[in-house]
Design a protein around this motif. Structure first.
Motif, mmCIF file in Angstrom:
data_model
loop_
_atom_site.group_PDB
_atom_site.id
_atom_site.type_symbol
_atom_site.label_atom_id
_atom_site.label_comp_id
_atom_site.label_asym_id
_atom_site.label_seq_id
_atom_site.Cartn_x
_atom_site.Cartn_y
_atom_site.Cartn_z
ATOM 1 N N THR A 207 0.829 -1.194 0.000
ATOM 2 C CA THR A 207 0.000 0.000 0.000
ATOM 3 C C THR A 207 0.864 1.245 0.000
ATOM 4 O O THR A 207 1.988 1.240 0.456
ATOM 5 N N ALA A 208 0.320 2.331 -0.519
ATOM 6 C CA ALA A 208 1.061 3.578 -0.621
ATOM 7 C C ALA A 208 0.716 4.544 0.514
ATOM 8 O O ALA A 208 1.265 5.614 0.583
ATOM 9 N N SER A 209 -0.232 4.191 1.389
ATOM 10 C CA SER A 209 -0.584 5.108 2.465
ATOM 11 C C SER A 209 0.559 5.167 3.472
ATOM 12 O O SER A 209 1.091 4.151 3.875
ATOM 13 N N ALA A 210 0.962 6.358 3.831
ATOM 14 C CA ALA A 210 2.130 6.539 4.688
ATOM 15 C C ALA A 210 1.716 6.870 6.122
ATOM 16 O O ALA A 210 0.979 7.816 6.349
ATOM 17 N N PRO A 211 2.184 6.072 7.074
ATOM 18 C CA PRO A 211 1.933 6.417 8.464
ATOM 19 C C PRO A 211 2.559 7.774 8.783
ATOM 20 O O PRO A 211 3.590 8.136 8.217
ATOM 21 N N ALA A 212 1.923 8.518 9.662
ATOM 22 C CA ALA A 212 2.387 9.864 9.971
ATOM 23 C C ALA A 212 3.670 9.861 10.789
ATOM 24 O O ALA A 212 4.463 10.778 10.689
ATOM 25 N N ARG A 213 3.874 8.843 11.592
ATOM 26 C CA ARG A 213 5.003 8.865 12.513
ATOM 27 C C ARG A 213 5.955 7.713 12.293
ATOM 28 O O ARG A 213 5.554 6.631 11.904
ATOM 29 N N VAL A 214 7.206 7.999 12.626
ATOM 30 C CA VAL A 214 8.211 6.946 12.655
ATOM 31 C C VAL A 214 7.863 6.046 13.845
ATOM 32 O O VAL A 214 7.426 6.538 14.886
ATOM 33 N N PRO A 215 8.034 4.744 13.753
ATOM 34 C CA PRO A 215 7.669 3.857 14.859
ATOM 35 C C PRO A 215 8.405 4.190 16.157
ATOM 36 O O PRO A 215 9.582 4.572 16.140
ATOM 37 N N ASP A 216 7.686 4.045 17.272
ATOM 38 C CA ASP A 216 8.303 4.219 18.585
ATOM 39 C C ASP A 216 9.417 3.190 18.751
ATOM 40 O O ASP A 216 9.342 2.083 18.210
ATOM 41 N N GLY A 217 10.441 3.566 19.500
ATOM 42 C CA GLY A 217 11.531 2.651 19.770
ATOM 43 C C GLY A 217 12.505 2.488 18.615
ATOM 44 O O GLY A 217 13.268 1.533 18.579
ATOM 45 N N SER A 218 12.470 3.421 17.663
ATOM 46 C CA SER A 218 13.352 3.300 16.494
ATOM 47 C C SER A 218 14.642 4.100 16.646
ATOM 48 O O SER A 218 15.386 4.237 15.675
ATOM 49 N N GLY A 219 14.904 4.602 17.838
ATOM 50 C CA GLY A 219 16.141 5.330 18.059
ATOM 51 C C GLY A 219 15.991 6.812 17.825
ATOM 52 O O GLY A 219 14.880 7.331 17.682
ATOM 53 N N THR A 220 17.125 7.482 17.788
ATOM 54 C CA THR A 220 17.148 8.925 17.551
ATOM 55 C C THR A 220 18.269 9.253 16.581
ATOM 56 O O THR A 220 19.152 8.447 16.339
ATOM 57 N N GLY A 221 18.220 10.448 16.044
ATOM 58 C CA GLY A 221 19.256 10.903 15.127
ATOM 59 C C GLY A 221 19.036 10.423 13.706
ATOM 60 O O GLY A 221 18.013 9.811 13.382
ATOM 61 N N ARG A 222 19.992 10.697 12.862
ATOM 62 C CA ARG A 222 19.914 10.351 11.443
ATOM 63 C C ARG A 222 19.978 8.833 11.301
ATOM 64 O O ARG A 222 20.914 8.196 11.763
ATOM 65 N N ARG A 223 18.967 8.265 10.614
ATOM 66 C CA ARG A 223 18.891 6.815 10.517
ATOM 67 C C ARG A 223 17.892 6.378 9.450
ATOM 68 O O ARG A 223 17.049 7.161 9.012
ATOM 69 N N VAL A 224 17.994 5.107 9.092
ATOM 70 C CA VAL A 224 17.002 4.435 8.259
ATOM 71 C C VAL A 224 16.223 3.544 9.211
ATOM 72 O O VAL A 224 16.813 2.810 10.006
ATOM 73 N N VAL A 225 14.904 3.617 9.171
ATOM 74 C CA VAL A 225 14.060 2.772 10.014
ATOM 75 C C VAL A 225 13.308 1.809 9.099
ATOM 76 O O VAL A 225 12.692 2.231 8.120
ATOM 77 N N TYR A 226 13.382 0.516 9.429
ATOM 78 C CA TYR A 226 12.719 -0.519 8.641
ATOM 79 C C TYR A 226 11.767 -1.274 9.553
ATOM 80 O O TYR A 226 12.183 -1.906 10.511
ATOM 81 N N SER A 227 10.464 -1.176 9.265
ATOM 82 C CA SER A 227 9.446 -1.886 10.028
ATOM 83 C C SER A 227 9.098 -3.185 9.316
ATOM 84 O O SER A 227 8.598 -3.165 8.182
ATOM 85 N N LEU A 228 9.368 -4.308 10.008
ATOM 86 C CA LEU A 228 9.064 -5.619 9.441
ATOM 87 C C LEU A 228 7.563 -5.802 9.259
ATOM 88 O O LEU A 228 7.106 -6.299 8.228
ATOM 89 N N GLY A 229 6.780 -5.406 10.261
ATOM 90 C CA GLY A 229 5.337 -5.602 10.212
ATOM 91 C C GLY A 229 4.634 -4.724 9.187
ATOM 92 O O GLY A 229 3.695 -5.154 8.527
ATOM 93 N N GLU A 230 5.085 -3.481 9.061
ATOM 94 C CA GLU A 230 4.452 -2.555 8.117
ATOM 95 C C GLU A 230 5.060 -2.638 6.719
ATOM 96 O O GLU A 230 4.538 -2.019 5.785
ATOM 97 N N LYS A 231 6.194 -3.370 6.597
ATOM 98 C CA LYS A 231 6.900 -3.463 5.323
ATOM 99 C C LYS A 231 7.131 -2.051 4.773
ATOM 100 O O LYS A 231 6.784 -1.726 3.636
ATOM 101 N N ARG A 232 7.741 -1.226 5.619
ATOM 102 C CA ARG A 232 7.918 0.188 5.308
ATOM 103 C C ARG A 232 9.273 0.661 5.811
ATOM 104 O O ARG A 232 9.776 0.182 6.818
ATOM 105 N N VAL A 233 9.843 1.628 5.095
ATOM 106 C CA VAL A 233 11.110 2.253 5.457
ATOM 107 C C VAL A 233 10.890 3.751 5.608
ATOM 108 O O VAL A 233 10.127 4.356 4.861
ATOM 109 N N TRP A 234 11.570 4.335 6.595
ATOM 110 C CA TRP A 234 11.584 5.780 6.803
ATOM 111 C C TRP A 234 13.033 6.245 6.724
ATOM 112 O O TRP A 234 13.928 5.593 7.281
ATOM 113 N N LEU A 235 13.272 7.379 6.082
ATOM 114 C CA LEU A 235 14.578 8.032 6.094
ATOM 115 C C LEU A 235 14.433 9.228 7.028
ATOM 116 O O LEU A 235 13.686 10.159 6.741
#
Length: 186
Positions: A55-83
């Motif tokens: 799906t192309a709908s984008a969650p508004a927030r980066v997942p909780d517990g994904s750290g801080t600072g510059r990073r790539v976040v990959y959610s296994l359950g949502e099959k989504r990446v955040w820069l």
């Protein structure tokens, strides 16, 4: 009757060049004042698989517990990446097609990059960014060179490719240099 003076050709070329540069400059300034999107919802140009398109709908927030600072976040359950940049702003988010082997939740770093190769599924891929390994399989982000984004897992084959659309792969490649943090969450 006197013949009117003609302008030499160099004068015409110079005048047209100056006019064109002025027009491009005005258009560039106007374009820079427009909105600058940070996420994409473009659908792939085609798929080589009968599996559903993420799906192309984008969650508004980066997942909780994904750290801080510059990073790539990959959610296994949502099959989504955040820069995510250093100011905690999401620069881009997009859906992905994971392979058959997924990394465990945790914090990793981009260990190496490869501009292009052939994936273990035989597909020509580019923008390969390795960040984890599990069960002897390297896990990496990549996109198909031809723009198609099928799941990288073939029947019974262990693959660690996390595929994405071509534009998303290009954005991730520009964002994720060697040493960039990758946080994997459930």
């Amino acid at each position: 009757m006197p013949v009117p003076a003609r302008l030499p050709s160099w004068a015409w070329v110079t005048g047209l060049t100056v006019g064109a540069i002025a027009a491009v400059t005005v258009l560039g300034v106007q374009a820079d004042r427009g909105s600058h999107p940070t996420a994409t919802s473009a659908k792939p140009s085609g798929t080589a698989s009968a599996q559903p398109t993420p799906t192309a709908s984008a969650p508004a927030r980066v997942p909780d517990g994904s750290g801080t600072g510059r990073r790539v976040v990959y959610s296994l359950g949502e099959k989504r990446v955040w820069l995510v940049d250093a100011s905690e702003a999401t620069r881009r988010t997009f859906t992905v097609w994971p392979g058959s082997v997924s990394p465990d939740p945790g914090t990793y770093t981009v260990s190496s990059r490869n501009a292009a190769t052939t994936g273990s599924d035989g597909v020509q891929i580019e923008h390969i960014m390795y960040f984890a390994a599990k069960d002897g399989v390297s896990v990496a982000f990549s996109n198909a060179v031809d723009g198609a984004s099928p799941p990288p897992a073939a029947s019974g084959t262990k693959t660690g490719g996390v595929r994405m659309r071509k534009a998303d792969g290009t954005a991730l490649w520009a964002f994720g240099t060697v040493g960039t943090t990758v946080t994997v969450v459930k």
